[in-house]
Enzyme design. Structure first.
Site, PDB file in Angstrom:
ATOM      1  N   THR A  36       0.837  -1.192   0.000  1.00 33.46           N
ATOM      2  CA  THR A  36       0.000   0.000   0.000  1.00 33.46           C
ATOM      3  C   THR A  36       0.878   1.251   0.000  1.00 33.46           C
ATOM      4  O   THR A  36       0.561   2.258  -0.629  1.00 33.46           O
ATOM      5  CB  THR A  36      -0.942  -0.028   1.222  1.00 33.46           C
ATOM      6  OG1 THR A  36      -1.685  -1.247   1.189  1.00 33.46           O
ATOM      7  CG2 THR A  36      -1.897   1.134   1.201  1.00 33.46           C
ATOM      8  N   GLU A 221      -5.080  -4.477  -2.895  1.00 34.21           N
ATOM      9  CA  GLU A 221      -5.796  -5.713  -2.526  1.00 34.21           C
ATOM     10  C   GLU A 221      -6.343  -6.423  -3.765  1.00 34.21           C
ATOM     11  O   GLU A 221      -7.491  -6.884  -3.778  1.00 34.21           O
ATOM     12  CB  GLU A 221      -6.948  -5.402  -1.551  1.00 34.21           C
ATOM     13  CG  GLU A 221      -6.545  -4.588  -0.335  1.00 34.21           C
ATOM     14  CD  GLU A 221      -5.934  -5.422   0.771  1.00 34.21           C
ATOM     15  OE1 GLU A 221      -5.783  -6.641   0.579  1.00 34.21           O
ATOM     16  OE2 GLU A 221      -5.584  -4.842   1.812  1.00 34.21           O
TER      17      GLU A 221
END
Ligand code: ATP
Ligand code: MG
Length: 741
Positions: A36, A221
């Site tokens: 991330t 994700e």
């Protein structure tokens, strides 16, 4: 401009991914390796050094919470607010598109979003209309069928039944459900995605516009995207070949909802020019936590295989607590949280994760009793609570009289003499004439054959809504909510519902007003920063917010609260102190999953996700007996606990306040597979004084007695004492002032 800070604290592989030339990239890496981080830094890098307009960036992630934190991270890197950049969840972005292009999407302008509960209601209604017996054709199963088809991008006309009754019937339901949604201008969650995909396919010019606009696509994700989400992305990417996806096959936990782990493998084929970059250093967790995670996930076959290492030391061992029951488990967790705080840490650094929402209530109660502030994500979500849904339904009707789901919900809530039969009649009338229930209700009043009593009651309701609408013409959101709560009669209704329940409901209504007060469309809406969007009233914005957000949390995210959530909603997050509660066979892995290897592996990945949320300290707890969903269960410790290398874990037993003599007559019932359980601990101490089973004690009021039983620890410790003629009593040790004889 100095951009060096963007590249600071990135390792070589991360820096390579952040600064790579335009193109398609798959960042495949384990938990806590900075995926991330790469994504947010790449956005900042592109905006700042390559002069890419924020307008041309679209970033997708999984939850609203993750989207919000992504936005915040980018803003702080760039040191400016993000205008025009589309950062959100698949659902949020699809919703935003559909609102902007409702005509092209063939939707009414004020279409309403059906959340899971609304959807179930509509399906139930469809079943009744089709005269299908719900016992044979459960509504939940039908919902599941419909959503699964939509997730695959399939409309009824795309599906063959091959004469199979199950499929044929569900297709009939699907078709009738589609018609009902069409009539009511209702869009469920799966429909948002499917429509957004069809929007691309049916409107080449529009697609072209967005392809040109979003020249930079980024997806977090990625392992949890389903077929329709991936299709939507691929169409949007077109042949630009400029998409960066980050993911971890070991964290794929939404297979049960149609997510395709294979999308990761497919990506390299679908984007043949793409490059795969691996990140292998974990920055999140201590060595012990990381080793535990690695040891566990080793049990899964067919992994893409990744190495993860850390240069942090091993840190503390993991802790395993075997509780007597769920109450004892909650108490133990509370006591650890208190210790954590006493060591100078804050509440919000602690997270309690559980497999099932039903586990949260007992934990919540323990927090309340100890006055520990907490916040629950998901579960009995604020906006899903019954009383809140009632108020929202009134608000919805005020905004749109044709909202049938809302009409049904409140037409007789609180009761105003409109019985099921009348509601049925209205429903059928609506169906027969292809009109909304509101209109059908009007017709019923005008019909000379209707009974006077029924007319009056229905008319009263219609007038009530009209009155509220009048009274709130110029009202702001807060007064609007206040007026609705008051005029609808809900307030009176809950005031009459005596006891804690009614009280809690009233408090929730108060909370809704607070939510309205703090509602900021700029921040909380999924699309309002868009100049080309259709302007909506603040009420509609608020309703959309309520439906979409479904209150991923209550209260203020910045408050210092213990964080409670299911393992599924913990994805992508990290906390210094983590509790995994309910590590029991049947609960986790979930009972239904143990027979299917595929699902068991998904449960194991879920456990891997849980363990890798922890930065410093990790507690695993389980209860030998558990009352859950109204039934008492006796479970063994989860196999996942046994799959963690033993040397990484210490078993926590008795608290310092509990002493355990070698001899006890209770031992037969007290020996479990893992040793003596707390119920069989034979004594407690307070202020250094021991109380053992069978011990004689004196109480100032009840006199002399004998200790029969014991439970809890610390301040919560209680003993059961038989005071002879006074009977036996449970006493809190901390207050009872018992003297040992
Ligand atoms: P998950 O798989 O759980 O989503 P992730 O791969 O997305 O994890 P991040 O959340 O981006 O990992 O990073 C994990 C933690 O490690 C964060 O606190 C992040 O700030 C930190 N981190 C990542 N890379 C570095 C680095 N090069 N130096 C220092 N800290 C780092
Ligand atoms: Mg992440």
């Amino acid at each position: 401009m100095d951009v060096s800070h963007i590249l600071e604290s990135l390792n070589d592989a991360q820096r390579e991914a952040v600064t790579a030339a335009p193109g398609s990239y798959l960042i495949l890496a384990g938990a806590g390796s900075g995926k991330t981080r790469v994504l947010t830094h790449r956005i900042a890098w592109q905006v700042q050094t390559e002069n890419i307009s924020p307008h041309s960036i679209l970033a997708v992630t999984f939850t609203n919470k993750a989207a919000a934190s992504m936005k915040a991270r980018i803003e702080s890197l760039l040191d400016m607010p993000l205008r025009g950049m589309w950062v959100g969840t698949f659902h949020g972005l699809a919703h935003r598109l559909l609102r902007t292009h409702w005509q092209d999407a063939k939707l009414p302008q004020n279409f309403q979003i059906l959340d899971a509960d609304d959807q179930l209601r509509v399906v139930k209604r469809v079943l009744a209309n089709l005269q299908l017996d719900e016992k044979k054709w459960p509504a939940r199963q039908a919902v599941w069928f419909i959503n699964a088809q939509k997730d695959e991008g399939l409309r009824p006309q795309h599906i063959e039944d091959y004469g199979d009754l199950y499929t044929k019937t569900h297709l009939d339901i699907y078709r009738a459900y589609e018609e009902a949604c069409e009539r009511g201008g209702m869009v469920d969650f799966a429909e948002l995605l499917l429509r957004a995909h069809e929007l691309w396919l049916n409107n080449p010019a529009l697609l072209k516009h967005y392809q040109r606009r979003f020249s930079h696509l980024l997806v977090d994700e990625f392992q949890d995207t389903n077929a329709i989400q991936y299709a939507w992305l691929r169409v949007l990417a077109g042949d630009q070949d400029n998409m960066l996806v980050v993911g971890d096959d070991d964290q794929s936990i939404y297979g049960w909802r149609g997510a395709k782990i294979e999308n990761i493998q497919k990506f390299s084929t679908d984007f043949p020019n793409s490059r795969t970059i691996r990140l292998e250093q974990n920055y999140r967790s201590t060595g012990a936590i990381l080793k535990a995670a690695n040891g566990l996930i080793d049990g899964n076959a067919d992994r893409l295989g990744k190495e993860l290492w850390t240069d942090q030391g091993d840190g503390d061992l993991l802790n395993l607590y075997s509780a007597f029951n769920e109450v004892d488990e909650a108490r133990y967790i509370v006591s650890r949280v208190k210790d954590w705080l006493a060591q100078g840490n804050s509440y919000k650094e602690a997270a309690i994760l559980y497999r099932s929402n039903a586990q949260s209530r007992v934990l919540e109660e323990a927090m309340l009793r100890s006055q520990i502030p907490y916040r629950i994500y998901g579960g009995q979500r604020f906006f899903e609570r019954m009383e809140i849904r009632h108020v929202l339904a009134y608000l919805r009707l005020v905004s749109n009289r044709d909202a049938d789901a809302a009409f049904e919900r409140v037409v007789n809530t609180p009761t105003r003499g409109i019985g099921d039969r009348t509601v049925n009649e209205i429903r059928q009338q609506a169906r027969a004439n292809n009109i909304s229930m509101w209109r059908a209700a009007k017709q019923l009043i005008e019909n000379p054959n209707s009974k006077g009593r029924v007319k009056n009651a229905v008319n009263g309701f219609l007038e009530l809504i009209a009155d509220i609408d009048d009274a709130t013409t110029d009202a702001d959101l807060v007064s609007l909510c206040e007026i609705v709560i008051d005029k609808s009669g809900l307030k009176d209704y809950y005031e009459k519902e005596r006891g804690e329940r009614g009280q809690a409901r009233l408090e929730n209504l108060e909370e809704l007003i607070t939510a309205a007060r703090t509602f900021d469309p700029e921040e909380d809406s999924v699309f309002s920063d868009e100049a080309d969007g259709v302007p909506l009233t603040i009420l509609d914005e608020f309703l959309n917010h309520a439906a979409l957000e479904a209150g991923e949390g209550q209260g203020n995210a910045n408050d210092d609260c213990v964080q409670m959530m299911t393992l599924h909603s913990a994805k992508g997050l990290e906390f210094p102190l983590v509790f995994l509660a309910g590590m029991e066979e049947g609960l986790f892995p979930h009972g239904r999953s143990v027979e299917e290897p595929g699902r068991l592996e998904e449960e194991r990945r879920l456990c891997y996700v849980g363990i890798t949320r922890a930065m410093k300290q990790l507690y695993l707890t389980y209860a030998e007996s558990r009352r859950i969903n109204g039934a008492e269960t006796y479970n063994r410790v989860s196999r996942f606990v046994n799959e963690i290398p033993k040397d990484l874990m210490q078993e926590v037993r008795a608290q310092t306040s509990v002493t355990r003599p070698a001899q006890t007559s209770f031992s037969t019932s007290g020996i479990s597979s893992r040793g003596i359980r707390p119920s069989a601990m034979t004594g407690a101490s307070v202020d250094g004084t021991d109380f053992k089973l069978g011990q004689q004690v004196v109480h100032s009021k009840f006199g002399e007695g004998v200790v029969l039983n014991y439970e809890g620890d610390g301040k919560q410790a209680r003993v059961q004492v038989n005071f002879g003629s006074e009977g036996s009593k449970w006493l809190m040790l901390a207050y009872a002032n018992l003297q040992a004889l």
